[in-house]
Design a protein around this motif. Sequence first.
Motif, PDB file in Angstrom:
ATOM      1  N   UNK A  22       2.584  -2.257  -7.082  1.00  0.00           N
ATOM      2  CA  UNK A  22       3.338  -3.474  -7.395  1.00  0.00           C
ATOM      3  C   UNK A  22       4.816  -3.142  -7.259  1.00  0.00           C
ATOM      4  N   UNK A  23       5.495  -3.855  -6.364  1.00  0.00           N
ATOM      5  CA  UNK A  23       6.922  -3.547  -6.103  1.00  0.00           C
ATOM      6  C   UNK A  23       7.760  -3.560  -7.386  1.00  0.00           C
ATOM      7  N   UNK A  24       7.335  -4.371  -8.353  1.00  0.00           N
ATOM      8  CA  UNK A  24       8.116  -4.478  -9.599  1.00  0.00           C
ATOM      9  C   UNK A  24       7.386  -3.850 -10.783  1.00  0.00           C
ATOM     10  N   UNK A  25       6.418  -3.025 -10.481  1.00  0.00           N
ATOM     11  CA  UNK A  25       5.641  -2.455 -11.595  1.00  0.00           C
ATOM     12  C   UNK A  25       4.986  -1.148 -11.215  1.00  0.00           C
ATOM     13  N   UNK A  26       3.799  -0.958 -11.724  1.00  0.00           N
ATOM     14  CA  UNK A  26       3.136   0.335 -11.557  1.00  0.00           C
ATOM     15  C   UNK A  26       2.173   0.355 -10.375  1.00  0.00           C
ATOM     16  N   UNK A  27       1.643   1.546 -10.097  1.00  0.00           N
ATOM     17  CA  UNK A  27       0.645   1.729  -9.037  1.00  0.00           C
ATOM     18  C   UNK A  27      -0.741   1.812  -9.661  1.00  0.00           C
ATOM     19  N   UNK A  28      -1.734   1.451  -8.868  1.00  0.00           N
ATOM     20  CA  UNK A  28      -3.133   1.526  -9.310  1.00  0.00           C
ATOM     21  C   UNK A  28      -3.930   2.270  -8.247  1.00  0.00           C
ATOM     22  N   UNK A  29      -4.892   3.071  -8.700  1.00  0.00           N
ATOM     23  CA  UNK A  29      -5.662   3.884  -7.758  1.00  0.00           C
ATOM     24  C   UNK A  29      -7.145   3.566  -7.865  1.00  0.00           C
ATOM     25  N   UNK A  30      -7.726   3.174  -6.721  1.00  0.00           N
ATOM     26  CA  UNK A  30      -9.171   2.989  -6.634  1.00  0.00           C
ATOM     27  C   UNK A  30      -9.759   4.158  -5.850  1.00  0.00           C
ATOM     28  N   UNK A  72       0.882  -1.179   0.000  1.00  0.00           N
ATOM     29  CA  UNK A  72       0.000   0.000   0.000  1.00  0.00           C
ATOM     30  C   UNK A  72       0.904   1.208   0.000  1.00  0.00           C
ATOM     31  N   UNK A  73       1.009   1.814  -1.136  1.00  0.00           N
ATOM     32  CA  UNK A  73       1.992   2.877  -1.305  1.00  0.00           C
ATOM     33  C   UNK A  73       1.635   4.091  -0.467  1.00  0.00           C
ATOM     34  N   UNK A  74       2.639   4.598   0.257  1.00  0.00           N
ATOM     35  CA  UNK A  74       2.459   5.875   0.957  1.00  0.00           C
ATOM     36  C   UNK A  74       3.251   6.925   0.190  1.00  0.00           C
ATOM     37  N   UNK A  75       2.767   8.126   0.226  1.00  0.00           N
ATOM     38  CA  UNK A  75       3.374   9.183  -0.586  1.00  0.00           C
ATOM     39  C   UNK A  75       4.300  10.061   0.237  1.00  0.00           C
ATOM     40  N   UNK A  76       5.348  10.510  -0.408  1.00  0.00           N
ATOM     41  CA  UNK A  76       6.185  11.546   0.211  1.00  0.00           C
ATOM     42  C   UNK A  76       5.447  12.866   0.118  1.00  0.00           C
ATOM     43  N   UNK A  77       5.919  13.832   0.900  1.00  0.00           N
ATOM     44  CA  UNK A  77       5.289  15.158   0.899  1.00  0.00           C
ATOM     45  C   UNK A  77       5.255  15.748  -0.517  1.00  0.00           C
ATOM     46  N   UNK A  78       6.286  15.427  -1.312  1.00  0.00           N
ATOM     47  CA  UNK A  78       6.385  16.025  -2.645  1.00  0.00           C
ATOM     48  C   UNK A  78       5.428  15.380  -3.639  1.00  0.00           C
ATOM     49  N   UNK A  79       4.988  14.147  -3.326  1.00  0.00           N
ATOM     50  CA  UNK A  79       4.093  13.446  -4.252  1.00  0.00           C
ATOM     51  C   UNK A  79       2.669  13.957  -4.123  1.00  0.00           C
TER      52      UNK A  79
END
Length: 818
Positions: free
Chosen positions: A389-397, A314-321
């Motif tokens: 995906x650690x080896x690929x892209x992110x998906x947003x629901x 579950x990707x968390x974002x940096x402040x810049x993202x």
Amino acid sequence: MEEDEVLGLLDKVLEDEDVFEYEMDLESPFTPMDHRMFKGDSEKGLEMKKLVLSGFLASEEIYINQLETLLLPMKPLKATATTSKPVLTLEQIDTIFFMIQDIFEIHKEFYDALSPNIQQWDEKVTVGHLFQKLASQLGVYKAFVDNYKVAVETAEKCSQANIQFQKISENLKVKGPKESKDCTTNATMEALLYKPIDRVTRSTLVLHDLLKHTPKDHPDFPLLQDALRISQNFLSSINEEIDPRRTAVTTPKGEVRQLVKDGFLVELSEGTRKLRHVFLFTDLLLCAKMKKTAVGRHQQYECKWYIPLADLSFQTLDESDSLPHFQTLPEHEIEEMKIKISAIKSEIQKEKKALKGQSRNVDRLRKKMNEQESCLLLHSPDIPFRIHNKHGKSYLFLLSSDYERSEWRESIQKLQKKDLLVCVLSSVELQVLTGSCFKLRTVHNIPVTSNKDDEESPGLNGFLHVIVHKATGFKESASLYCTLEVDSFGYFVSKAKTRVFRDTTEPQWNEEFEIELEGSQCLRVLCYEKCYDKSKLNKDDNEIVDKIMGKGQVQLDPQTVQSKNWHMDVIEMNGIKVEFSMKFTSRDLSLKRTLSKKQSGVFGVKICVVTKRERSKVPYIVRQCIEEVEKRGIDEVGIYRISGVATDIQALKAAFDTNTKDILMMLSDMDINAIAGTLKLYFRELPEPLLTDRLYPAFMEGIALSDPAAKENCMMHLLRSLPDPNLITFLTLLEHLKRVAEKEPVNKMSLHNLATVFGPTLLRPSESESNKANITLASDIWSHDVMAQVQVLLYYMQHPPISFAELKKNTLYFTTDV
């Protein structure tokens, strides 16, 4: 503007016209109420008809001024065309100004004939022949529309080639209406050339409005009906091929390796919302959509992507993202969808009663409802849930509630605790797995009403009283609070929040809330740990969130909840138990207004009595609550939507009623949601609503008008008709709510959200009016009426500032561009 855009605009009007059936116009926001409201009440009907006509006349005046402005440069341009230094050639002038003179003369003649009829208005006045004549001259517009694209292109080329013409065409002065003290507005030639396109659709809208308010036995009725028939045929002749309406999306789910969970989620894909069926297997997450297949063929899924759970985070974002931009529909469009759904539900019930459900019309209406509900389902979620995906892209629901997001996250994390191997599926394996989804799925249908059994409960409408008592089962001390969510139109909304109980394993809140239900079937309770240590804050999609300690839900069974006594219940969540009690009050009982028997006090006392006693224009309670909310509650998330604690509200009510000297001290110490709740309670307990019983039917009629100028004229006339204390208080509240909505990025309360909270409180039918019209409070009809009440308040909130002094001048209100 391209020709197909012009034709598309005309299509929109055609799409929305069920021309000669007036029992129910499902494509207009509200059911016409003329026959249930004005039957036998010709005076009120005539008043509404006059308001529609005077509003239309005002917009005709503006239109004629616009046409006149467009014609002003034509004569001097023609004069120079034969000189040695022509600005434009005669051919160019004839192309640009084609048919404008004819259109101007038609409308000037119509205006001059209609105006005296409105000035000398009585029951004998007839205007149908004027509209019939206007409609018979629509052929002029056909010629104009055919030439429109060439006219605009010619004007543009001439502007580029001739600086003198460019100056003329970019700064035309349009005269204001007579009552506007001769103020002028600037307009471009391109904008003015578009006015006739817009106007031809407008006359069709006003004919609909006039027919609603003209009795069938009035001499005008057949003439107006004929005018509408001609107008509709004319619009059809302009573009006979109307694009078919969008069909609703329907989709379904998973395979042997064991399907753990599946459901419909909205995915943001390439900036667009897509409805997906998501399958969580024991070792991977698969996102699919239904494949289009030939009729009769077995339905199948198409895999959009999959992620092995071993690679999922579950990707968390940096402040810049930041999150990618995603579409959000304007609140009024979401509201219109709800209105249409309620209207269609009501019509289905009528059809079923009349024909015992054996009507083809019922199937047609169900299909329409499915389209609207699917669209609402697609556009209402806005809580981000990002998967990586650690080896690929992110998906947003995009999900509808924190509860749902937490459920998916917990289910995935539980499976990730096992020793998982990274699985790579061959194309054949992926095809087999996707193919099995159809049989394995547990959620078969999109969660919309049209997929439900007719026998299923329609849900509860009214007020749910909930006392959150205590929670047990925590292993470590923490600062704890609960939130309450209920479902509304297929998604969940947070409605109440307890105080934070600090550093304890056994919080005892004992707080009571009153939650408004709109066809609700389920109550959810979420228990959170408040995070005060900023170094430990979770960053979830750039959003600071407190930790969910437990969550659970209960079905709102009408039989259990609707008893007069409190019903005690316990929700168990991850070893935690939350105890609460609840009881339900139906809307008709909860909003039964009774005059207070007290000689003093403010609650349940007429507003004119309170203001006279206080020698004030606005009741003290209203002024003080507004001041306190603006001082320290305007940034509070969910202000006015989140319920305050009932005991605090009752304490404030008692203080205002007894005029205790400690009111200001109490207000400064009290939780802000309790103060907001006290203001709402004051308006709800007025012996008659702020916008009065007498004017309720007219407000319902006014908001249903299609023509913008007629609506503006009617809605301002109705405000003028309010008693002064009611009007000044309403305008004060209106400006306050606008200020609250300005802080929407912080408090998440849009104009629409605030209108939803206050609309049904400020405006509702009197008991006598309901009985006279024989209106039942069935959930579908009730929700339809509530939508109309919300729209009335929203109309005034979206309107430019309304001045009491200007209103009382008794002038027509309209914008300069109607």
